[in-house]
Structure formats: C-alpha cells, structure tokens
Design a protein around this motif. Structure first.
Motif, PDB file in Angstrom:
ATOM      1  N   ALA A 459      41.760  41.544  57.322  1.00  0.00           N
ATOM      2  CA  ALA A 459      41.154  42.450  58.275  1.00  0.00           C
ATOM      3  C   ALA A 459      40.536  43.255  57.512  1.00  0.00           C
ATOM      4  O   ALA A 459      39.439  44.100  57.442  1.00  0.00           O
ATOM      5  CB  ALA A 459      42.337  42.502  59.555  1.00  0.00           C
ATOM      6  N   VAL A 460      41.329  44.366  56.125  1.00  0.00           N
ATOM      7  CA  VAL A 460      41.231  45.363  55.779  1.00  0.00           C
ATOM      8  C   VAL A 460      39.810  45.129  54.712  1.00  0.00           C
ATOM      9  O   VAL A 460      38.975  45.610  54.921  1.00  0.00           O
ATOM     10  CB  VAL A 460      42.466  45.575  55.200  1.00  0.00           C
ATOM     11  N   VAL A 461      39.852  44.157  53.846  1.00  0.00           N
ATOM     12  CA  VAL A 461      39.048  43.258  53.137  1.00  0.00           C
ATOM     13  C   VAL A 461      37.882  42.872  53.690  1.00  0.00           C
ATOM     14  O   VAL A 461      37.334  42.893  52.413  1.00  0.00           O
ATOM     15  CB  VAL A 461      39.875  42.868  51.794  1.00  0.00           C
ATOM     16  N   GLY A 462      37.947  41.712  54.157  1.00  0.00           N
ATOM     17  CA  GLY A 462      37.027  40.981  54.985  1.00  0.00           C
ATOM     18  C   GLY A 462      35.231  41.023  54.996  1.00  0.00           C
ATOM     19  O   GLY A 462      34.153  40.759  54.003  1.00  0.00           O
ATOM     20  N   GLY A 463      35.202  42.698  54.803  1.00  0.00           N
ATOM     21  CA  GLY A 463      34.477  43.036  54.895  1.00  0.00           C
ATOM     22  C   GLY A 463      33.490  43.643  53.441  1.00  0.00           C
ATOM     23  O   GLY A 463      32.374  43.736  52.520  1.00  0.00           O
ATOM     24  N   LEU A 464      34.818  43.566  52.460  1.00  0.00           N
ATOM     25  CA  LEU A 464      34.304  44.159  51.078  1.00  0.00           C
ATOM     26  C   LEU A 464      33.613  42.151  50.289  1.00  0.00           C
ATOM     27  O   LEU A 464      32.885  42.010  49.691  1.00  0.00           O
ATOM     28  CB  LEU A 464      35.637  44.363  50.191  1.00  0.00           C
ATOM     29  N   LEU A 465      34.386  40.956  51.350  1.00  0.00           N
ATOM     30  CA  LEU A 465      33.774  39.967  50.193  1.00  0.00           C
ATOM     31  C   LEU A 465      32.789  39.775  50.554  1.00  0.00           C
ATOM     32  O   LEU A 465      32.100  38.639  49.789  1.00  0.00           O
ATOM     33  CB  LEU A 465      35.201  39.004  51.660  1.00  0.00           C
TER      34      LEU A 465
END
Length: 468
Positions: A459-465
C-alpha cells in the motif's frame, strides 16, 4: 505540510510529514528512536505525555501510545506506575561507537528474497528430535565419522528424495554438506580435478555465488541466458563449458520450470560434451499449481550432481544440505569434504534424520505450504489494488515473485524511494551478470513477511511501482 515540534531538548526537532507516504506512526517511531540513539534525548529525560505530544503534532493519542509502547518493547523507553515515560538507561549510543552499534531502522515490510518464515521454525519438534538423537546416539558416534555424513541420515535423505523428488538417490553416493555454497564448492573442485575448465550458469541467476565458487576451484564462469522455458541450450552449446549450474524445478529468480524438451536436451548436451549438470534443487517442495517437478538427477544419475538443503524448508541457520553424486566424482568430492571440515556435525544430522523419519518434517512442510500460499494471495491482491497494471510472474512455486515495473520506472530509484518509506525492495539487477536497464524488475520475497505487513508495505509503495 510537515508538522514540527521542539518541546524536548533545545536542539531536538521532530518532523512529521503527512505527504511523504510513510505511516505517521513509523515516522514518529523513527524520529524518536534516532534522537535517543544519538543522545539528542538523554538517558532519564522525561518525554511528554501521549496526550500532550498528540496535541502538539496534530495526531491521535492512540498513535502516540502505540509508538511509546513499541519503543518500550525495544528497550528505548521505560515507564513506571505514577511516573512519566523516560529514556531508558543504556539506550543512548556513545558517539565513538555509533557507526558500528546503531541497528538499521525497523522496516514496515522487508521483501528480502531467499528467507523462509523464520517465526515458523518448528522449535518444539527440533528440540524433540535433538533429544531423541542424543538419547539414542552410541558413544562411537561422538568420534570423527564418515566424511560423507552419518549413514543413518544418508539413508533417510536418500529415501526421502526417492519418494518426494523422484531422484535416483543411493545413500552410498550421498554426501552431507554444510549448505548449498559448500556443496557447490566441493563439486566444482572435483570437476576441476577431472579436467573441467569452464562452468556455465543461468543469467539471471546467482552470479556472485557461482563466480566465487568457480574462482575457488580455479575455473572460469560464463553466463547463459534464460527465457520463458529455462536455460537457452543453444547459447550453452556455444560456450566451452563442461559443467553448468541450473535450477530446473523453479528457476532462480524468474520462477520458470525447465521445459520437458529442454530437460532431455540438457542431459543429451551433458553426454555429448562429457559434461556434468549441477542441479540446485532449492525450493521444490513449495509448488502451488501442480505436484513438484521431479529432480533432473532422476533422469541421469551419472551426469547430474543434485544439491539440496533445509535452508528453505526449515531455516538457513541449520547449515545442513546434501549432494547426490555421480559415481565418477564421488571419491574426489568425499576427499574434498574431508579436507574441508572433516565432516558435518553428527548430532544435527541425526536430529534431522529423526525429524524426517517421525513424519514431523512432512507435517511442517504442509503447514508451510498453506502459510506461503496465503502470503502469495496477499501479495497478488495488494498489487492488484495498489499497483494495477504491473506484471507479476514467478508465483507457481517458492516464496518470491518477480514484478516488472512500468516502462518509465527506474529500478534503483524505486528501491531508494521505498526505503525512505520504510519498505525494503530488491532489484533483479543483483541477479544478473551485467546490468540491464529495461525492463526494470524487482524480486519480491514474501516468505518472512506476515500477511498484514505485505498488505501494508505494498500500500505504501504501490504508486512507485507504476511510476506514480
């Protein structure tokens, strides 16, 4: 906007940034922990009440209470009835030793590959097996033993591998070793003595491990590409290698199984080239889509050295593995083992034999398959929710997966940004002989990550991926 508060020591500034993507509790824990470690908050110094700190920072009191509870559990804070929360004695790191003594910040989720669920190690079963082994162990077994390993474990392991891995396992040609790295080194040194000069390995794969073992044996190591069906046999045939290291049941790290026609072609290559295949049978017990693929060694026991361990099925700390050796190389491998360490610890060998014989090992594996399947599902669902569109592969077995990032996403940038958000990510680049910029990929290990941490971390890094 960041929220700041400097209500403790004059030089202490706590910064909570709501826009960073890092959970507020993690931010507050990290800020206080670092201030205590470096001495900016002194031993015995009083911290504000949870109500006061929550009011100043504009967060919930429960968040501050949870933060204080975590730091108390870690030994940074103490609270006595009727007294304020204070910095515990011994929590401040002296400046001269700070670089060596400060532990790494606690991560919200660490997707490090190759690590099983360490919390699930069957400690009660292992203690039982060790007691049973010690109770039944004759006095003579406390002496130096057969460098191949204790006959009882070799018999049990051979039977297990025949039953579970369809291997052509003979206890007389089974050698107990201290994990995969030692087994690979023993094999390559024996091959060097037989005239082999070059060993090939899968790319991506384990270039550092193979290169180190090859150098120790005086061999050259050459990479051979892997595609969706396993190692490229045409590329292998173009090398001068007379040995190759492969992971046929579950290729590391792509997760593909070596296609049936390539299994046969690889054996034919070995016979034609007078070569040897070194099979790393590293996590074949954990397959979700069908029964585990049988060991390659079962097709050609005279041409394959199969190496297996309990590092993934039990725990790396046990340092117990085994080698199924071709007749022509057995004597040299045994001599190398004798010179290397005079044999693996006997009591641990007998404990593992008890564990397997009793059926407790099989029961443990069934529990672990269920647990890893749940984590696998959690990873798939979290990525679908928070990083829709990323390609996820390699999930048919084991406890890692490969994520292919968006076209505009840089691998190292994602890893660095994720670490700033208290999430550990690891790139495919480490598994390649040479850096490849596109496509950028991550290898996500989920074996030692609880289901809740998987969901929270993604949830914290999903946007980075996805490049957000």
């Amino acid at each position: 906007m960041p929220l700041e508060w400097s209500g403790l020591s004059p030089d202490l500034l706590l910064v909570i940034d709501r826009g960073s993507g890092v959970p507020l509790r993690s931010q507050l824990e990290n800020r206080l922990r670092e201030a205590i470690r470096t001495g900016r908050i002194q031993v015995g110094e009083r911290l504000p009440s949870s109500r006061e700190l929550a009011r100043r920072l504009g967060v919930s009191r429960g968040l501050v209470q949870d933060c204080y509870a975590q730091l108390r559990a870690e030994g940074y804070l103490v609270t006595r009835t009727g007294s304020a929360t204070r910095v515990a004695a011994g929590a401040v790191v002296p400046p001269s030793s700070a670089p060596q003594s400060v532990p790494a910040p606690r991560l919200l989720a660490d997707f490090r590959w190759g690590v099983p669920d360490l919390n699930a190690f069957p400690i009660a079963d292992w203690l039982w097996a060790t007691r049973e082994a010690a109770r039944r162990m004759p006095t003579v077994d406390f002496d130096y033993g057969d460098p191949r390993g204790h006959a009882e474990l070799r018999e049990v392991v051979a039977g297990y591998l025949r039953r579970v891995r369809s291997a052509a396992a003979d206890p007389e040609r089974t050698v107990i070793c201290s994990g995969y790295a030692q087994g690979l080194g023993l094999a390559l040194r024996a091959l060097a003595r037989s005239g082999v000069r070059t060993v090939a390995y899968e790319d991506p794969g384990t270039p550092a491990t193979v290169a180190a073992a090859a150098a120790g044996a005086g061999l050259s190591a050459v990479p051979v590409p892997v595609d969706g069906h396993g190692i490229d046999l045409r590329a292998l045939d173009a090398t001068d290698a007379r040995a190759v290291v492969v992971t046929p049941a579950h290729q590391w790290p792509t997760g593909v199984a070596l296609a049936p026609e390539r299994r046969l072609a690889l054996i034919e290559w070995a016979r034609r080239r007078d070569a040897v295949v070194i099979e790393d049978d590293y996590d074949a017990e954990f397959r979700y889509d069908r029964e585990p693929v049988g060991a390659l060694q079962g097709l050609a026991a005279d041409r394959v050295i199969s190496i297996g361990t309990v590092s993934k099925s039990l725990a790396p700390a046990l340092r117990i593995g085994w080698m199924l050796c071709p007749p022509a190389l057995l004597a040299q491998i045994v001599e190398n083992k004798q010179l290397s360490d005079r044999g693996s610890p006997t009591l641990d060998q007998l404990a593992l034999a008890r564990l397997i014989e009793s059926g407790r090992f099989d029961r443990h594996l069934r529990r672990m398959r269920t647990g890893y399947a749940a984590r696998r599902t959690a990873l798939v669902e979290a990525l679908a929710e928070h990083a829709p569109g990323v390609r996820l592969t390699g999930l048919a077995a084991g406890f890692h997966a490969v994520v292919t990032l968006g076209a505009a996403v840089d691998e190292q940038s994602v890893i660095t940004a994720a670490r700033a958000r208290s999430v550990g990510l690891y790139g495919m680049t480490q598994c390649r002989s040479e850096p490849v910029r596109t496509p950028a990929q991550l290898v996500l290990g989920f074996g030692n990550v609880p289901v809740r941490a998987i969901a929270a971390g993604i949830a914290v890094v999903g946007g980075l991926l996805v490049g957000g």
